[in-house]
Motif scaffolding. Structure first.
Motif, PDB file in Angstrom:
ATOM      1  N   MET A   1       0.849  -1.159   0.000  1.00  0.00           N
ATOM      2  CA  MET A   1       0.000   0.000   0.000  1.00  0.00           C
ATOM      3  C   MET A   1       0.899   1.228   0.000  1.00  0.00           C
ATOM      4  SD  MET A   1      -3.009   0.814   2.713  1.00  0.00           S
ATOM      5  CE  MET A   1      -1.887   0.732   4.071  1.00  0.00           C
ATOM      6  N   ARG A   2       0.682   2.084  -0.994  1.00  0.00           N
ATOM      7  CA  ARG A   2       1.549   3.250  -1.158  1.00  0.00           C
ATOM      8  C   ARG A   2       0.734   4.471  -1.558  1.00  0.00           C
ATOM      9  NH1 ARG A   2       1.691   4.121  -6.512  1.00  0.00           N
ATOM     10  NH2 ARG A   2       1.010   2.390  -7.787  1.00  0.00           N
ATOM     11  N   VAL A   3       1.334   5.647  -1.412  1.00  0.00           N
ATOM     12  CA  VAL A   3       0.722   6.884  -1.889  1.00  0.00           C
ATOM     13  C   VAL A   3       1.012   6.968  -3.382  1.00  0.00           C
ATOM     14  CG1 VAL A   3       0.658   9.389  -1.661  1.00  0.00           C
ATOM     15  CG2 VAL A   3       1.057   7.979   0.362  1.00  0.00           C
ATOM     16  N   LEU A  13       2.726   2.951   3.187  1.00  0.00           N
ATOM     17  CA  LEU A  13       1.959   3.134   4.413  1.00  0.00           C
ATOM     18  C   LEU A  13       1.890   1.818   5.165  1.00  0.00           C
ATOM     19  CD1 LEU A  13      -1.005   5.232   2.974  1.00  0.00           C
ATOM     20  CD2 LEU A  13       1.085   6.067   4.066  1.00  0.00           C
ATOM     21  N   LYS A  14       1.862   1.924   6.472  1.00  0.00           N
ATOM     22  CA  LYS A  14       1.759   0.730   7.306  1.00  0.00           C
ATOM     23  C   LYS A  14       0.310   0.264   7.366  1.00  0.00           C
ATOM     24  CE  LYS A  14       5.798   1.688  10.076  1.00  0.00           C
ATOM     25  NZ  LYS A  14       6.335   1.781  11.423  1.00  0.00           N
ATOM     26  N   GLU A  15       0.130  -1.037   7.584  1.00  0.00           N
ATOM     27  CA  GLU A  15      -1.198  -1.640   7.686  1.00  0.00           C
ATOM     28  C   GLU A  15      -1.367  -2.283   9.047  1.00  0.00           C
ATOM     29  OE1 GLU A  15      -2.473  -4.051   4.296  1.00  0.00           O
ATOM     30  OE2 GLU A  15      -0.688  -3.339   3.235  1.00  0.00           O
ATOM     31  N   LEU A  16      -2.619  -2.429   9.449  1.00  0.00           N
ATOM     32  CA  LEU A  16      -2.915  -3.144  10.688  1.00  0.00           C
ATOM     33  C   LEU A  16      -2.865  -4.642  10.422  1.00  0.00           C
ATOM     34  CD1 LEU A  16      -5.925  -1.050  11.976  1.00  0.00           C
ATOM     35  CD2 LEU A  16      -3.685  -1.234  13.056  1.00  0.00           C
ATOM     36  N   PRO A  17      -2.360  -5.422  11.364  1.00  0.00           N
ATOM     37  CA  PRO A  17      -2.378  -6.880  11.185  1.00  0.00           C
ATOM     38  C   PRO A  17      -3.798  -7.420  11.306  1.00  0.00           C
ATOM     39  CG  PRO A  17      -1.519  -6.306  13.352  1.00  0.00           C
ATOM     40  CD  PRO A  17      -1.733  -5.015  12.618  1.00  0.00           C
ATOM     41  N   LEU A  19      -7.498  -9.279   9.815  1.00  0.00           N
ATOM     42  CA  LEU A  19      -8.464  -9.087   8.738  1.00  0.00           C
ATOM     43  C   LEU A  19      -9.545  -8.057   9.055  1.00  0.00           C
ATOM     44  CD1 LEU A  19      -8.908 -12.858   7.809  1.00  0.00           C
ATOM     45  CD2 LEU A  19      -7.458 -11.162   6.674  1.00  0.00           C
ATOM     46  N   GLU A  20      -9.429  -7.363  10.205  1.00  0.00           N
ATOM     47  CA  GLU A  20     -10.449  -6.395  10.580  1.00  0.00           C
ATOM     48  C   GLU A  20     -10.445  -5.178   9.656  1.00  0.00           C
ATOM     49  OE1 GLU A  20     -11.810  -4.817  14.632  1.00  0.00           O
ATOM     50  OE2 GLU A  20     -10.269  -6.309  15.044  1.00  0.00           O
ATOM     51  N   THR A  21      -9.278  -4.815   9.158  1.00  0.00           N
ATOM     52  CA  THR A  21      -9.160  -3.677   8.250  1.00  0.00           C
ATOM     53  C   THR A  21      -8.950  -4.207   6.845  1.00  0.00           C
ATOM     54  OG1 THR A  21      -8.170  -2.363   9.998  1.00  0.00           O
ATOM     55  CG2 THR A  21      -7.853  -1.577   7.761  1.00  0.00           C
ATOM     56  N   ARG A  22      -9.696  -3.648   5.903  1.00  0.00           N
ATOM     57  CA  ARG A  22      -9.606  -4.048   4.506  1.00  0.00           C
ATOM     58  C   ARG A  22      -9.189  -2.816   3.717  1.00  0.00           C
ATOM     59  NH1 ARG A  22     -12.895  -2.159   1.822  1.00  0.00           N
ATOM     60  NH2 ARG A  22     -14.493  -2.090   3.404  1.00  0.00           N
ATOM     61  N   PRO A  23      -7.881  -2.600   3.541  1.00  0.00           N
ATOM     62  CA  PRO A  23      -7.444  -1.406   2.810  1.00  0.00           C
ATOM     63  C   PRO A  23      -7.938  -1.424   1.359  1.00  0.00           C
ATOM     64  CG  PRO A  23      -5.608  -2.402   3.985  1.00  0.00           C
ATOM     65  CD  PRO A  23      -6.749  -3.374   4.038  1.00  0.00           C
ATOM     66  N   THR A  24      -8.253  -0.256   0.863  1.00  0.00           N
ATOM     67  CA  THR A  24      -8.655  -0.104  -0.535  1.00  0.00           C
ATOM     68  C   THR A  24      -7.478  -0.503  -1.417  1.00  0.00           C
ATOM     69  OG1 THR A  24     -10.143   1.692   0.066  1.00  0.00           O
ATOM     70  CG2 THR A  24      -9.471   1.575  -2.243  1.00  0.00           C
ATOM     71  N   GLN A  54      -5.306   5.710   4.321  1.00  0.00           N
ATOM     72  CA  GLN A  54      -4.743   5.876   2.983  1.00  0.00           C
ATOM     73  C   GLN A  54      -5.545   6.788   2.048  1.00  0.00           C
ATOM     74  OE1 GLN A  54      -4.454   2.823   0.108  1.00  0.00           O
ATOM     75  NE2 GLN A  54      -6.106   1.600   0.983  1.00  0.00           N
ATOM     76  N   LEU A  55      -6.878   6.813   2.122  1.00  0.00           N
ATOM     77  CA  LEU A  55      -7.640   7.672   1.209  1.00  0.00           C
ATOM     78  C   LEU A  55      -7.448   9.148   1.564  1.00  0.00           C
ATOM     79  CD1 LEU A  55     -10.921   5.588   0.809  1.00  0.00           C
ATOM     80  CD2 LEU A  55      -9.012   5.790  -0.801  1.00  0.00           C
ATOM     81  N   GLY A  56      -7.549   9.466   2.849  1.00  0.00           N
ATOM     82  CA  GLY A  56      -7.325  10.843   3.269  1.00  0.00           C
ATOM     83  C   GLY A  56      -5.889  11.295   3.038  1.00  0.00           C
ATOM     84  N   ILE A  57      -4.938  10.400   3.270  1.00  0.00           N
ATOM     85  CA  ILE A  57      -3.524  10.730   3.037  1.00  0.00           C
ATOM     86  C   ILE A  57      -3.283  10.978   1.558  1.00  0.00           C
ATOM     87  CG2 ILE A  57      -1.192   9.722   3.040  1.00  0.00           C
ATOM     88  CD1 ILE A  57      -1.939   8.530   5.844  1.00  0.00           C
ATOM     89  N   GLU A  58      -3.892  10.181   0.695  1.00  0.00           N
ATOM     90  CA  GLU A  58      -3.768  10.409  -0.752  1.00  0.00           C
ATOM     91  C   GLU A  58      -4.316  11.788  -1.114  1.00  0.00           C
ATOM     92  OE1 GLU A  58      -2.396   9.598  -4.456  1.00  0.00           O
ATOM     93  OE2 GLU A  58      -2.331   8.004  -2.940  1.00  0.00           O
TER      94      GLU A  58
END
Length: 188
Positions: A1-3, A13-17, A19-24, A54-58
Motif C-alpha cells: 500500500m503506497r501513496v 503506508l503501514k497496515e494493521l495486522p 483481517l479487521e481492516t480491509r485497505p482499498t 490511505q484515502l485521506g492521506i492520498e
C-alpha cells in the motif's frame, strides 16, 4: 500500500495486522482519484472510516487543505497518526478515535469531500448516507465517495444530494454522490 502521487508519492503506508481492516486496493484507489482529480486541491476532507488513513492521506498528498480522519478502533487511530508522520502530512490532519455516526452528528464542520469505506457486512453506509443529508454537512458541489461490495445496493438520498456515478472493480464498487447547489430539503 503506497501513496500514488503528490507530495508523498511512493511512500509506503503501514497496515494493521489481521483481517479487521480491509485497505482499498491500489486499482480501486487509482480509479477513485482519477474520477475526482480536479476536485481535491484546497478542499476540506473527511475520511470517516479511516482504517489505515490511505484515502485521506492520498487526498492530502494531492493538495487537500485539511483532512479529518475518524475510526472507532484505538489501534487504527494510532496507525493513521503514524502514517501521517511517515508522509509528513500531520500538520494538515486531525485524527479522531470515535464512532462515525456520533462524530457526524456532533461535528459542526462542513466538508468538500467525504470518503466512506465502512465494513461491507454492516449497514453503516446506509446509516451514514441517511445522516449526512439530514445534517447537511457537505459544501455545495461537494462529493461523497463510497465503497462497498458488489452485492449491496447504493443508498438512496434526498435532494439536493444525488448519486452521480458508480464504478465497478471486480467485486468492489465505488459511487460518487454530489451535493448540488441549493438548500437542503425543507424540514417538516
Amino acid at each position: 500500500m503506497r501513496v500514488i502521487t503528490g507530495s508523498a508519492r511512493g511512500r509506503r503506508l503501514k497496515e494493521l495486522p489481521g483481517l479487521e481492516t480491509r485497505p482499498t486496493t491500489d486499482r480501486v484507489k487509482e480509479g477513485i482519484f482519477s474520477s475526482i482529480q480536479f476536485e481535491i486541491e484546497g478542499r476540506r476532507v473527511l475520511d470517516l472510516f479511516g482504517g489505515t488513513g490511505q484515502l485521506g492521506i492520498e487526498a492530502l498528498s494531492r493538495g487537500a487543505a485539511h483532512c479529518t480522519f475518524v475510526d472507532l478502533r484505538k489501534e487504527a487511530a494510532a496507525l493513521i497518526r503514524e502514517n501521517l508522520k511517515l508522509t509528513g502530512l500531520e500538520d494538515r490532519a486531525t485524527v479522531v478515535q470515535g464512532d462515525a455516526l456520533a462524530f457526524l452528528t456532533r461535528s459542526r464542520e462542513s466538508f468538500d469531500l467525504i470518503f466512506l469505506d465502512p465494513p461491507y457486512d454492516s449497514d453503516l453506509l446506509k446509516k451514514v448516507m441517511e445522516t449526512i443529508p439530514a445534517i447537511d454537512n457537505v459544501s455545495e458541489n461537494g462529493i461523497i465517495v463510497c465503497e462497498n461490495g458488489s452485492t449491496a445496493d447504493w443508498p438512496e438520498v434526498q435532494p439536493p444530494y444525488r448519486l452521480q456515478k458508480e464504478y465497478r472493480y471486480g467485486k468492489i464498487r465505488t459511487a460518487l454522490y454530489r451535493r448540488l447547489p441549493g438548500p437542503a430539503r425543507p424540514e417538516g
